[in-house]
Design an enzyme around this catalytic site. Sequence first.
Site, PDB file in Angstrom:
ATOM      1  N   ARG A   1      -1.153  -0.159   6.679  1.00 27.54           N
ATOM      2  CA  ARG A   1      -2.165  -1.193   6.419  1.00 27.54           C
ATOM      3  C   ARG A   1      -3.267  -0.630   5.517  1.00 27.54           C
ATOM      4  O   ARG A   1      -3.852  -1.347   4.711  1.00 27.54           O
ATOM      5  CB  ARG A   1      -2.772  -1.666   7.740  1.00 27.54           C
TER       6      ARG A   1
ATOM      7  N   GLY B   1      -6.473 -18.372   2.304  1.00 20.70           N
ATOM      8  CA  GLY B   1      -5.136 -17.764   2.244  1.00 20.70           C
ATOM      9  C   GLY B   1      -4.183 -18.737   2.918  1.00 20.70           C
ATOM     10  O   GLY B   1      -4.238 -18.913   4.141  1.00 20.70           O
ATOM     11  N   ALA B   2      -3.372 -19.436   2.111  1.00 20.55           N
ATOM     12  CA  ALA B   2      -2.420 -20.402   2.678  1.00 20.55           C
ATOM     13  C   ALA B   2      -1.024 -19.787   2.729  1.00 20.55           C
ATOM     14  O   ALA B   2      -0.021 -20.486   2.681  1.00 20.55           O
ATOM     15  CB  ALA B   2      -2.425 -21.679   1.850  1.00 20.55           C
ATOM     16  N   GLY B   3      -0.993 -18.465   2.791  1.00 21.82           N
ATOM     17  CA  GLY B   3       0.291 -17.750   2.858  1.00 21.82           C
ATOM     18  C   GLY B   3       0.873 -17.813   4.258  1.00 21.82           C
ATOM     19  O   GLY B   3       0.605 -18.757   5.015  1.00 21.82           O
TER      20      GLY B   3
ATOM     21  N   HIS C   1      -6.829  -1.280  14.464  1.00 18.99           N
ATOM     22  CA  HIS C   1      -5.596  -2.046  14.262  1.00 18.99           C
ATOM     23  C   HIS C   1      -4.732  -1.315  13.233  1.00 18.99           C
ATOM     24  O   HIS C   1      -4.606  -1.719  12.086  1.00 18.99           O
ATOM     25  CB  HIS C   1      -5.956  -3.463  13.786  1.00 18.99           C
TER      26      HIS C   1
ATOM     27  N   ASP D   1      -2.186  -7.290  18.976  1.00 18.00           N
ATOM     28  CA  ASP D   1      -1.606  -6.055  19.520  1.00 18.00           C
ATOM     29  C   ASP D   1      -1.415  -6.169  21.035  1.00 18.00           C
ATOM     30  O   ASP D   1      -0.431  -5.671  21.584  1.00 18.00           O
ATOM     31  CB  ASP D   1      -2.514  -4.859  19.179  1.00 18.00           C
TER      32      ASP D   1
ATOM     33  N   ASN E   1      -7.350  -5.602  -1.365  1.00 17.03           N
ATOM     34  CA  ASN E   1      -7.902  -6.545  -0.384  1.00 17.03           C
ATOM     35  C   ASN E   1      -9.422  -6.466  -0.263  1.00 17.03           C
ATOM     36  O   ASN E   1     -10.072  -7.471   0.031  1.00 17.03           O
ATOM     37  CB  ASN E   1      -7.224  -6.345   0.973  1.00 17.03           C
TER      38      ASN E   1
ATOM     39  N   SER F   1      -7.353 -10.106   7.093  1.00 17.58           N
ATOM     40  CA  SER F   1      -6.772  -9.280   6.023  1.00 17.58           C
ATOM     41  C   SER F   1      -6.858  -7.790   6.375  1.00 17.58           C
ATOM     42  O   SER F   1      -7.866  -7.339   6.940  1.00 17.58           O
ATOM     43  CB  SER F   1      -7.521  -9.521   4.709  1.00 17.58           C
TER      44      SER F   1
ATOM     45  N   VAL G   1       0.464 -16.018   7.142  1.00 16.85           N
ATOM     46  CA  VAL G   1      -0.409 -16.000   8.322  1.00 16.85           C
ATOM     47  C   VAL G   1      -1.359 -17.202   8.312  1.00 16.85           C
ATOM     48  O   VAL G   1      -1.553 -17.863   9.341  1.00 16.85           O
ATOM     49  CB  VAL G   1      -1.222 -14.677   8.389  1.00 16.85           C
ATOM     50  N   GLY G   2      -1.937 -17.508   7.149  1.00 17.48           N
ATOM     51  CA  GLY G   2      -2.892 -18.616   7.068  1.00 17.48           C
ATOM     52  C   GLY G   2      -2.251 -19.941   7.460  1.00 17.48           C
ATOM     53  O   GLY G   2      -2.822 -20.718   8.240  1.00 17.48           O
TER      54      GLY G   2
HETATM   55  N1  LIG Z   1      -5.104  -8.536  11.416  1.00 17.69           N
HETATM   56  C1  LIG Z   1      -3.844  -8.752  11.740  1.00 17.69           C
HETATM   57  O1  LIG Z   1      -3.461  -8.644  12.892  1.00 17.69           O
HETATM   58  C2  LIG Z   1      -2.860  -9.154  10.660  1.00 17.69           C
HETATM   59  C3  LIG Z   1      -1.564  -9.589  11.000  1.00 17.69           C
HETATM   60  C4  LIG Z   1      -0.703  -9.967   9.979  1.00 17.69           C
HETATM   61  C5  LIG Z   1      -1.111  -9.904   8.653  1.00 17.69           C
HETATM   62  N2  LIG Z   1      -2.366  -9.447   8.363  1.00 17.69           N
HETATM   63  C6  LIG Z   1      -2.866  -9.387   6.999  1.00 17.69           C
HETATM   64  O2  LIG Z   1      -3.185 -10.701   6.562  1.00 17.69           O
HETATM   65  C7  LIG Z   1      -3.097 -10.769   5.147  1.00 17.69           C
HETATM   66  C8  LIG Z   1      -2.227 -11.962   4.752  1.00 17.69           C
HETATM   67  O3  LIG Z   1      -0.897 -11.757   5.130  1.00 17.69           O
HETATM   68  P1  LIG Z   1       0.220 -12.864   4.765  1.00 17.69           P
HETATM   69  O4  LIG Z   1       1.487 -12.365   5.341  1.00 17.69           O
HETATM   70  O5  LIG Z   1      -0.274 -14.214   5.103  1.00 17.69           O
HETATM   71  O6  LIG Z   1       0.251 -12.691   3.188  1.00 17.69           O
HETATM   72  P2  LIG Z   1       0.738 -13.800   2.091  1.00 17.69           P
HETATM   73  O7  LIG Z   1       0.975 -13.073   0.827  1.00 17.69           O
HETATM   74  O8  LIG Z   1       1.816 -14.644   2.659  1.00 17.69           O
HETATM   75  O9  LIG Z   1      -0.563 -14.724   1.934  1.00 17.69           O
HETATM   76  C9  LIG Z   1      -1.757 -14.284   1.366  1.00 17.69           C
HETATM   77  C10 LIG Z   1      -2.319 -15.442   0.561  1.00 17.69           C
HETATM   78  O10 LIG Z   1      -3.618 -15.050   0.073  1.00 17.69           O
HETATM   79  C11 LIG Z   1      -3.778 -15.710  -1.180  1.00 17.69           C
HETATM   80  N3  LIG Z   1      -4.874 -15.096  -1.914  1.00 17.69           N
HETATM   81  C12 LIG Z   1      -4.897 -13.910  -2.582  1.00 17.69           C
HETATM   82  N4  LIG Z   1      -6.107 -13.727  -3.137  1.00 17.69           N
HETATM   83  C13 LIG Z   1      -6.866 -14.789  -2.820  1.00 17.69           C
HETATM   84  C14 LIG Z   1      -8.211 -15.170  -3.084  1.00 17.69           C
HETATM   85  N5  LIG Z   1      -9.022 -14.394  -3.810  1.00 17.69           N
HETATM   86  N6  LIG Z   1      -8.656 -16.348  -2.584  1.00 17.69           N
HETATM   87  C15 LIG Z   1      -7.853 -17.141  -1.860  1.00 17.69           C
HETATM   88  N7  LIG Z   1      -6.563 -16.837  -1.570  1.00 17.69           N
HETATM   89  C16 LIG Z   1      -6.081 -15.679  -2.051  1.00 17.69           C
HETATM   90  C17 LIG Z   1      -2.425 -15.543  -1.851  1.00 17.69           C
HETATM   91  O11 LIG Z   1      -2.259 -16.451  -2.929  1.00 17.69           O
HETATM   92  C18 LIG Z   1      -1.486 -15.796  -0.668  1.00 17.69           C
HETATM   93  O12 LIG Z   1      -1.067 -17.146  -0.616  1.00 17.69           O
HETATM   94  C19 LIG Z   1      -2.534  -9.416   4.703  1.00 17.69           C
HETATM   95  O13 LIG Z   1      -3.581  -8.569   4.293  1.00 17.69           O
HETATM   96  C20 LIG Z   1      -1.885  -8.872   5.963  1.00 17.69           C
HETATM   97  O14 LIG Z   1      -1.797  -7.471   5.966  1.00 17.69           O
HETATM   98  C21 LIG Z   1      -3.232  -9.078   9.345  1.00 17.69           C
END
Ligand SMILES: NC(=O)c1ccc[n+]([C@@H]2O[C@H](COP(=O)([O-])OP(=O)(O)OC[C@H]3O[C@@H](n4cnc5c(N)ncnc54)[C@H](O)[C@@H]3O)[C@@H](O)[C@H]2O)c1
Length: 308
Positions: A88, A7-9, A175, A148, A95, A119, A11-12
Amino acid sequence: MKVTVVGAGAVGASCAEYIAIKDFASEVVLLDIKEGYAEGKAMDLMQTASLNGFDTKISGSTNDYAKTANSDIAVITSGIPRKPGMTREELIGINAGIVKTVSSNLIAHSPNVILIVVSNPMDTMTYLVHKTTDLPKHRIIGMGGALDSARFKYRLAEAMEAPISDIDGMVIGGHSDTGMVPLTSHATRNSIRVSEFLSEDRLEQVAADTKVGGATLTKLLGTSAWYAPGAAVSALVQAIACDQKKMFPCSTFLEGEYGLNDICIGVPVILGRNGIEQIVDIPLSDTEKNKMQESAAGVTKTNSLLSL
Ligand SMILES: NC(=O)c1ccc[n+]([C@@H]2O[C@H](COP(=O)([O-])OP(=O)(O)OC[C@H]3O[C@@H](n4cnc5c(N)ncnc54)[C@H](O)[C@@H]3O)[C@@H](O)[C@H]2O)c1
């Protein structure tokens, strides 16, 4: 030390950036399903190396898990984030499928990997990985409590008009907006209980603001937050990579600790080179015990939506 971030979005990429800036890993591989996206983020981040002074090599991959081979640690951030007004838990349908596929691909290429699940709904996604892979439980870690707790400390410092470095405190439990259990009675400012500085009402407000910390940001940003989540993940990665034996609340599979069984939920753990090296079972007050039980009931309800 090789770290993969799936996930290079938002958070990644933030997580990869903090790992690189801290300069403790030799290699970070960013992987995403979107064509060219991870390669682009990796190249952009590498062009900050001379400016930020790190030597970590960051590369990108469009869904090619061969490039993640022999990772020591992998972070799963792939999936959809919530939009304003969403919980969530509402993300589970999409997810769960993503996390299941991603975790099995990661393990196939890195059998000794330690997985950090980000995720959402995170506790249920951590449980899913526990139930659908052969990884031992000390190598499956859910990140939520570290974030948190950082939000809790931010709110405590704000209420006391104190520097955050004076504050210590922890959030355990699920969470989720309703599941978090901020341990207000254990929180301190330089080892003095915060109840010496703040009224009971103000402390309740701090706990309430902490629990909706993610929702507050989602409303402001239109999507969920990334700087603090990325920093929290990078702190867990560093604790493992550098064998720091640091304590964080993390989601882990419980077998009797805190009176809970067959659930992944946030409790204090010690992180070192083996992943979760110890679950710290601290005594809770009766009120905290009840809140933890209620939180666990919520997580179990979400877990029941999984088709295992
Ligand atoms: N645990 C925590 O504390 C916490 C905190 C913030 C966000 N999150 C969760 O983290 C996740 C990501 O959030 P974000 O803001 O980065 O979202 P985002 O949409 O910016 O990034 C998610 C990335 O995942 C990629 N993706 C989707 N399916 C995929 C797959 N099968 N293989 C590889 N990559 C894939 C997408 O192309 C996208 O680039 C969400 O589920 C969010 O709820 C968790």
